[in-house]
Design a protein around this motif. Structure first.
Motif, short mmCIF file in Angstrom:
data_model
loop_
_atom_site.label_atom_id
_atom_site.label_comp_id
_atom_site.label_asym_id
_atom_site.label_seq_id
_atom_site.Cartn_x
_atom_site.Cartn_y
_atom_site.Cartn_z
N LEU B 187 0.93 -1.11 -0.03
CA LEU B 187 0.00 -0.17 -0.10
C LEU B 187 0.98 1.36 -0.10
N ILE B 188 0.88 2.02 -1.19
CA ILE B 188 1.82 3.15 -1.13
C ILE B 188 1.08 4.49 -1.21
N PRO B 189 1.55 5.49 -0.48
CA PRO B 189 0.88 6.74 -0.48
C PRO B 189 0.90 7.38 -1.56
N GLY B 190 -0.32 7.94 -2.15
CA GLY B 190 -0.16 8.69 -3.41
C GLY B 190 -0.69 7.59 -4.83
N ARG B 191 -0.59 6.50 -4.54
CA ARG B 191 -0.88 5.37 -5.44
C ARG B 191 -1.93 4.39 -5.17
N THR B 192 -2.53 3.64 -6.09
CA THR B 192 -3.51 2.75 -5.97
C THR B 192 -2.86 1.43 -6.27
N ASN B 193 -2.73 0.37 -5.62
CA ASN B 193 -2.76 -0.93 -6.04
C ASN B 193 -3.89 -1.88 -5.84
N TRP B 194 -3.92 -2.95 -6.69
CA TRP B 194 -5.25 -3.75 -6.70
C TRP B 194 -4.70 -5.26 -6.56
N LEU B 195 -5.63 -5.75 -5.82
CA LEU B 195 -5.33 -7.09 -5.51
C LEU B 195 -6.66 -8.06 -5.50
N THR B 196 -6.77 -8.97 -6.31
CA THR B 196 -7.80 -9.81 -6.42
C THR B 196 -7.88 -11.28 -5.39
N LEU B 197 -8.82 -11.33 -4.61
CA LEU B 197 -8.88 -12.62 -3.67
C LEU B 197 -10.15 -13.35 -4.24
N ASN B 198 -9.71 -14.91 -4.46
CA ASN B 198 -10.96 -15.92 -4.60
C ASN B 198 -11.00 -16.53 -3.19
N PRO B 199 -11.65 -16.35 -2.43
CA PRO B 199 -11.62 -17.16 -1.21
C PRO B 199 -12.30 -18.33 -1.33
N ARG B 200 -12.03 -19.54 -1.17
CA ARG B 200 -12.67 -20.71 -1.18
C ARG B 200 -13.10 -21.54 0.06
N ARG B 201 -12.19 -21.55 1.08
CA ARG B 201 -12.59 -22.36 2.32
C ARG B 201 -12.98 -21.36 3.39
N ILE B 202 -14.15 -21.90 4.25
CA ILE B 202 -14.77 -20.90 5.31
C ILE B 202 -13.83 -21.11 6.34
N GLY B 203 -13.40 -19.77 7.11
CA GLY B 203 -12.56 -19.77 8.18
C GLY B 203 -12.21 -18.44 8.69
N VAL B 204 -11.69 -18.28 10.01
CA VAL B 204 -11.27 -16.86 10.03
C VAL B 204 -9.63 -17.11 10.08
N TYR B 205 -8.98 -15.92 9.01
CA TYR B 205 -7.67 -16.05 9.02
C TYR B 205 -7.24 -14.88 9.45
N ARG B 206 -6.04 -14.66 9.71
CA ARG B 206 -5.36 -13.74 10.41
C ARG B 206 -4.23 -12.97 9.37
N GLY B 207 -4.51 -11.54 9.18
CA GLY B 207 -3.62 -10.99 8.03
C GLY B 207 -2.76 -9.78 8.86
N GLN B 208 -1.42 -9.52 8.33
CA GLN B 208 -0.77 -8.61 8.96
C GLN B 208 0.12 -7.70 7.98
N CYS B 209 0.54 -6.44 8.48
CA CYS B 209 1.25 -5.39 7.56
C CYS B 209 2.43 -6.30 7.68
N ALA B 210 3.22 -6.20 6.14
CA ALA B 210 4.41 -7.05 5.78
C ALA B 210 5.29 -6.18 5.35
N GLU B 211 5.16 -4.80 5.79
CA GLU B 211 6.46 -3.76 5.36
C GLU B 211 6.49 -2.87 6.63
N PHE B 212 7.60 -2.60 7.21
CA PHE B 212 8.14 -2.02 8.34
C PHE B 212 7.37 -0.65 8.17
N CYS B 213 6.59 -0.26 9.22
CA CYS B 213 5.83 1.01 9.04
C CYS B 213 5.92 1.90 10.09
N GLY B 214 6.96 1.59 11.03
CA GLY B 214 7.00 2.55 12.28
C GLY B 214 6.97 1.51 13.50
#
Lengths: 190, 340
Positions: B187-214
């Motif tokens: 995710l970049i300030p001043g820009r827009t990125n796109w990501l497509t997801l096709n989720p298939r399996r029901i459940g709760v998943y965890r996401g995290q910021c993967a770029e050191f941001c402070g």
């Protein structure tokens, strides 16, 4: 024979390195802010103490001012809050709009950090609202410190860089238009 | 003795691997993108594993041969009588094998990349995600403004329906990563990125910021709930509603604290007079699993700990320490807990 000399040299080098390392800590970042003041003087000054034209009578010197003035971290945070609390709405980027400019040398209610803090907390006639209890006090001090920096009233090593809205061209990262990767389906039925 | 140690090591490795099938795990794909990525990973594991075994076998053979050479005639004679031709053939074969292995990897990676780019986007859900220091703003978009809503630090997705994510940043570069669903995207300030997801399996998943941001990069997580379409629709209908009005005295007082104090300057609660825009939207806070981007569970204890001193839990975050009386704090927590 040269051993005492060597030792002295080493000692000097170590002392120099220690002095340089000590210089690494530019300032302390205190995320809590000072404890809230107690007593009637809690919010600077009541408007009645002011003299016309911002004369010498102002709020008394506040010990908390020294924490925020000339501290790069607090001034930088103030810049953020200036935007977030929408000071822009009336004062623009400091040049003034429907509110008076903040980067010149004319201060209707005084230009010391204590006076600016009092103006934000108390509000002023003809439009400036009171932000008492709406903005936590340490953030008000940070905003006041940033406003001081707008007119170049703080040390250069602590002053933040110019805001993007004062630049004549966009930042490098923002020059290119947004790439149209997968066409965003705005007309999809939900 | 040695055999026992080997069995123990294998058992430990098995246990360690068993722990892998978690909620934040790229080897446990719950969507097409993660499955494709796992295919590449497996291909790489097979190719590189085979090469590793070959190299080790040749090394072992060379050592064995060298030891035999020491026992045999002097080395000089061995060099003179060495079989140069088989060695050259072996080297040519080895080079060909390397080229073949790299070729397989290149083609495999290209094919997966292409399948990622050609993800199914029919009838896709459109969601805008904005990275902030240190939380995620999630806006479900719709051509009809009355069907748009904003939430924070949680993502609900219906299974088997594609979702197009529009990724933006408010302050610094962040990276969006739900390993079970897809790879990372910045995710970049001043820009827009796109990501497509096709989720298939029901459940709760965890996401995290993967770029050191402070300072609080580590405490910038989000929950992704993949659920069946009916459950998702029910959730969406609930999110579209304004917050329920306070129903008892404590909640009424708590709402007063929220609106008249500093809270409403930054946070929005739809249906009340709090319309701040810089902090996370709290309209349905009590329906979320986590508080402060995964730092604490939502609940009385979590809320009290957070409001008592946010800077002790996430030092440097932009939620200030607001001094208030114990009574006000209790009322405020009662009100926030009613925001389901």
């Amino acid at each position: 024979m040269s051993s005492p000399c060597r030792r002295l040299e080493r000692l000097a080098a170590a002392a120099l390195a220690a002095a340089l390392l000590a210089g690494c800590q530019r300032e302390t970042r205190d995320f809590h802010g000072p404890p809230p003041p107690s007593g009637p003087q809690a919010s600077g000054v009541s408007p009645s103490d002011l003299a016309a034209g911002g004369g010498p009578i102002g709020p008394p010197h506040d010990p908390r001012a020294a924490i925020y003035e000339d501290n790069a971290f607090h001034i930088g945070e103030g810049k953020r809050y200036y935007d977030w609390y929408n000071c822009y709405g009336c004062h623009a980027a400091g040049g003034g709009d429907i509110g008076p400019p903040l980067m010149d040398d004319q201060w209707i209610y005084g230009g010391s950090i204590e006076q600016i803090h009092a103006s934000i907390v108390e509000g002023r006639p003809n439009g400036m609202p009171s932000f008492r209890n709406k903005i936590p006090d340490d953030q008000v001090w940070e905003i006041a410190a940033y406003i001081r920096s707008m007119g170049g009233n703080v040390a250069k090593d602590a002053a933040p860089s110019r805001g993007d809205e004062l630049q004549s061209s966009l930042a490098k990262t923002q020059v290119k238009p947004t790439p149209a990767k997968p066409a965003a389906p705005t007309d999809q039925p939900r | 003795m040695r055999r026992a140690a080997a069995w123990l090591a294998m058992g430990m490795a098995g246990l360690a691997l068993a722990a892998c099938s978690g909620a934040q795990d790229s080897l446990n794909p719950a969507g097409d993108q993660a499955a494709h990525t796992q295919d590449v990973w497996r291909l790489m594991l097979i190719v590189c594993g085979a090469m590793y075994v070959l190299v080790m076998a040749f090394l072992g053979w060379a050592l064995w041969r060298a030891r035999r050479a020491l026992d045999g005639p002097p080395l000089e004679d061995a060099v003179k009588s060495s079989a140069d031709a088989p060695m050259r053939n072996a080297l040519v074969g080895w080079t060909a094998l390397i080229i073949l292995g790299l070729g397989v990897l290149a083609v495999g990676s290209f094919l997966v990349d292409r399948s990622l780019a050609r993800a199914d986007t029919k009838d896709a859900l459109h969601i805008k995600i904005t990275g902030n220091q240190w939380w995620w703003q999630v806006e479900y978009q719709d051509p009809d403004p009355s069907r748009q809503f904003t939430t924070a630090n949680e993502l609900h997705l219906p299974a088997n329906r594609p979702a197009i994510l529009e990724l933006a940043a408010q302050d610094v570069i962040h990276s969006f990563w739900i390993p079970n669903l897809a790879g990372k995207e910045d995710l970049i300030p001043g820009r827009t990125n796109w990501l497509t997801l096709n989720p298939r399996r029901i459940g709760v998943y965890r996401g995290q910021c993967a770029e050191f941001c402070g300072l609080q990069h580590a405490q910038m997580a989000l929950d992704a709930t993949v659920e069946d379409p009916q459950a998702f629709e029910a959730w969406r209908q609930a999110q579209l509603k304004p917050a329920p009005p306070p129903s008892n005295d404590a909640q009424v007082r708590g709402q007063g604290v929220f609106i008249n104090g500093a809270c409403g300057s930054c946070h929005e609660i739809a249906g009340s007079d709090a319309h701040g825009r810089t902090g996370p939207d709290l309209t349905h806070l009590a329906s979320r699993r986590k508080l402060a981007a995964g730092a604490l569970p939502v609940g009385r204890d979590g809320l009290i700990a957070w409001l008592h001193d946010p800077q002790a839990i996430k030092p440097g975050n932009h939620m200030p320490l607001v001094h208030m009386s114990d009574q006000d704090l209790n009322d405020l927590v009662a009100y926030l807990q009613s925001l389901s």
